[in-house]
Scaffold this motif. Sequence first.
Motif, mmCIF file in Angstrom:
data_model
loop_
_atom_site.group_PDB
_atom_site.id
_atom_site.type_symbol
_atom_site.label_atom_id
_atom_site.label_comp_id
_atom_site.label_asym_id
_atom_site.label_seq_id
_atom_site.Cartn_x
_atom_site.Cartn_y
_atom_site.Cartn_z
ATOM 1 N N ALA A 136 -16.682 -9.383 -17.124
ATOM 2 C CA ALA A 136 -15.938 -10.572 -17.530
ATOM 3 C C ALA A 136 -15.293 -11.251 -16.330
ATOM 4 O O ALA A 136 -15.302 -12.481 -16.219
ATOM 5 C CB ALA A 136 -14.878 -10.199 -18.558
ATOM 6 N N ALA A 137 -14.734 -10.458 -15.418
ATOM 7 C CA ALA A 137 -14.065 -11.025 -14.245
ATOM 8 C C ALA A 137 -15.048 -11.750 -13.335
ATOM 9 O O ALA A 137 -14.735 -12.796 -12.760
ATOM 10 C CB ALA A 137 -13.353 -9.918 -13.476
ATOM 11 N N ASN A 139 -17.934 -13.148 -14.234
ATOM 12 C CA ASN A 139 -18.602 -14.282 -14.872
ATOM 13 C C ASN A 139 -17.656 -15.367 -15.361
ATOM 14 O O ASN A 139 -18.107 -16.400 -15.856
ATOM 15 C CB ASN A 139 -19.444 -13.783 -16.051
ATOM 16 C CG ASN A 139 -20.557 -12.849 -15.605
ATOM 17 O OD1 ASN A 139 -21.048 -12.953 -14.488
ATOM 18 N ND2 ASN A 139 -20.946 -11.928 -16.473
ATOM 19 N N SER A 140 -16.362 -15.153 -15.233
ATOM 20 C CA SER A 140 -15.408 -16.138 -15.736
ATOM 21 C C SER A 140 -15.396 -17.389 -14.857
ATOM 22 O O SER A 140 -15.205 -17.296 -13.642
ATOM 23 C CB SER A 140 -13.998 -15.538 -15.773
ATOM 24 O OG SER A 140 -13.044 -16.532 -16.078
ATOM 25 N N GLU A 142 -13.118 -19.493 -14.626
ATOM 26 C CA GLU A 142 -11.762 -19.682 -14.105
ATOM 27 C C GLU A 142 -11.383 -18.634 -13.066
ATOM 28 O O GLU A 142 -10.287 -18.666 -12.524
ATOM 29 C CB GLU A 142 -10.741 -19.650 -15.252
ATOM 30 C CG GLU A 142 -10.801 -20.849 -16.185
ATOM 31 C CD GLU A 142 -11.953 -20.746 -17.171
ATOM 32 O OE1 GLU A 142 -12.520 -19.637 -17.309
ATOM 33 O OE2 GLU A 142 -12.300 -21.763 -17.789
ATOM 34 N N ALA A 146 -8.022 -14.969 -14.461
ATOM 35 C CA ALA A 146 -7.939 -15.512 -15.817
ATOM 36 C C ALA A 146 -8.224 -14.453 -16.870
ATOM 37 O O ALA A 146 -7.715 -14.533 -17.991
ATOM 38 C CB ALA A 146 -8.913 -16.679 -15.974
ATOM 39 N N VAL A 147 -9.041 -13.439 -16.514
ATOM 40 C CA VAL A 147 -9.375 -12.411 -17.496
ATOM 41 C C VAL A 147 -8.529 -11.154 -17.317
ATOM 42 O O VAL A 147 -8.690 -10.191 -18.060
ATOM 43 C CB VAL A 147 -10.875 -12.042 -17.439
ATOM 44 C CG1 VAL A 147 -11.735 -13.248 -17.741
ATOM 45 C CG2 VAL A 147 -11.248 -11.454 -16.094
ATOM 46 N N HIS A 152 -7.608 -16.304 -20.490
ATOM 47 C CA HIS A 152 -8.834 -15.735 -21.053
ATOM 48 C C HIS A 152 -8.811 -14.207 -21.040
ATOM 49 O O HIS A 152 -9.849 -13.570 -21.180
ATOM 50 C CB HIS A 152 -10.049 -16.238 -20.269
ATOM 51 C CG HIS A 152 -10.253 -17.717 -20.368
ATOM 52 N ND1 HIS A 152 -10.963 -18.306 -21.389
ATOM 53 C CD2 HIS A 152 -9.811 -18.737 -19.583
ATOM 54 C CE1 HIS A 152 -10.969 -19.618 -21.224
ATOM 55 N NE2 HIS A 152 -10.274 -19.906 -20.138
ATOM 56 N N SER A 153 -7.630 -13.636 -20.881
ATOM 57 C CA SER A 153 -7.503 -12.184 -20.786
ATOM 58 C C SER A 153 -7.426 -11.535 -22.166
ATOM 59 O O SER A 153 -7.101 -12.181 -23.165
ATOM 60 C CB SER A 153 -6.247 -11.817 -19.990
ATOM 61 O OG SER A 153 -5.074 -12.241 -20.683
ATOM 62 N N TRP A 239 -12.631 -11.264 -27.560
ATOM 63 C CA TRP A 239 -13.026 -10.913 -26.190
ATOM 64 C C TRP A 239 -14.549 -10.912 -26.052
ATOM 65 O O TRP A 239 -15.106 -11.488 -25.115
ATOM 66 C CB TRP A 239 -12.451 -9.549 -25.834
ATOM 67 C CG TRP A 239 -12.989 -8.980 -24.557
ATOM 68 C CD1 TRP A 239 -14.085 -8.180 -24.406
ATOM 69 C CD2 TRP A 239 -12.477 -9.199 -23.239
ATOM 70 N NE1 TRP A 239 -14.276 -7.876 -23.086
ATOM 71 C CE2 TRP A 239 -13.309 -8.488 -22.345
ATOM 72 C CE3 TRP A 239 -11.397 -9.910 -22.737
ATOM 73 C CZ2 TRP A 239 -13.082 -8.477 -20.978
ATOM 74 C CZ3 TRP A 239 -11.176 -9.896 -21.367
ATOM 75 C CH2 TRP A 239 -12.008 -9.194 -20.504
ATOM 76 N N ALA A 242 -15.935 -14.366 -26.197
ATOM 77 C CA ALA A 242 -15.626 -15.170 -25.015
ATOM 78 C C ALA A 242 -16.403 -14.725 -23.783
ATOM 79 O O ALA A 242 -16.837 -15.557 -22.982
ATOM 80 C CB ALA A 242 -14.123 -15.117 -24.729
ATOM 81 N N HIS A 243 -16.602 -13.417 -23.633
ATOM 82 C CA HIS A 243 -17.156 -12.900 -22.378
ATOM 83 C C HIS A 243 -18.526 -12.239 -22.512
ATOM 84 O O HIS A 243 -19.161 -11.934 -21.496
ATOM 85 C CB HIS A 243 -16.176 -11.902 -21.758
ATOM 86 C CG HIS A 243 -14.832 -12.485 -21.470
ATOM 87 N ND1 HIS A 243 -14.624 -13.439 -20.495
ATOM 88 C CD2 HIS A 243 -13.617 -12.278 -22.055
ATOM 89 C CE1 HIS A 243 -13.348 -13.781 -20.470
ATOM 90 N NE2 HIS A 243 -12.716 -13.096 -21.405
#
Length: 257
Positions: A136-137, A139-140, A142, A146-147, A152-153, A239, A242-243
């Motif tokens: 997630a970190a 590919n975010s 932002e 943010a994750v 987006h966390s 989550w 979103a990810h």
Amino acid sequence: LAFEIHAHLSGRGRQFVPWMLVTRIHRSKVDLNRNFALCQDEHRRPCNRPGCRPEHCHCVLCPSSNFALAIYHGYHALLADARMLMGRQWGAGLYLDLHGIGSDYTVCQLGYGLQASALQDRKILQDPLLCTIATAARNSPEGPQAVMNGGHSFGAMLSAAGLPCTPSPQFPIPGQKPCADRSNPKYQYFTGGYCVRHYAQRPAEDLVDGLQLELPSAMRKPQALRTSAQSIAQAVVQWLQAHHAVSLRKWHTLCRP
């Protein structure tokens, strides 16, 4: 709590049905969240607790304890099998390690394998491979922060679902202002133990993220269990949506009857 979370997630669709492993053994008997190899290096004698004898010592640090060794290796064999299947069959997922903290705490803690001070270090926050939510970190759009403690966390989603937690936009740095538990003289931030680090940090192999969730005792009381479980299940679904949206669509197709 785990069974309630399972029930709520299962009701969201077959692609959300979790694989669950529950232990009811107190960590004073067998500490399953430690690296066995390091434990053995540090402790090669009975644990010397009052009344302890090698033939009945239950300390996982004690190499003479057959009971502790059997439980420890059995538990991690099941986790390793589940982790292998998750990676090979699905290629992605979320590993959630549930723990409880005492009545001195009022805010949930999320552990990503980073110290609280690291959440203030821009250099560390820009390296997604250092945390247990590397997929997630990385590919975010932002950025990694943010994750971890941004909008987006998982913390943002869990707080929105009704369980205040740290790190999150509301309480970005565990133990520091404006975190509600900062005045606790015994405050300790649980960054994420051996299990979440071992079973989640493999970004070169697959897309499995992981986090450790510590819940205060008030959120685990019988009258609060269902609400807490519903909030956690809601955050897990959000989550993944979103990810891991691409993986979710794949799971939905594969899970069709």
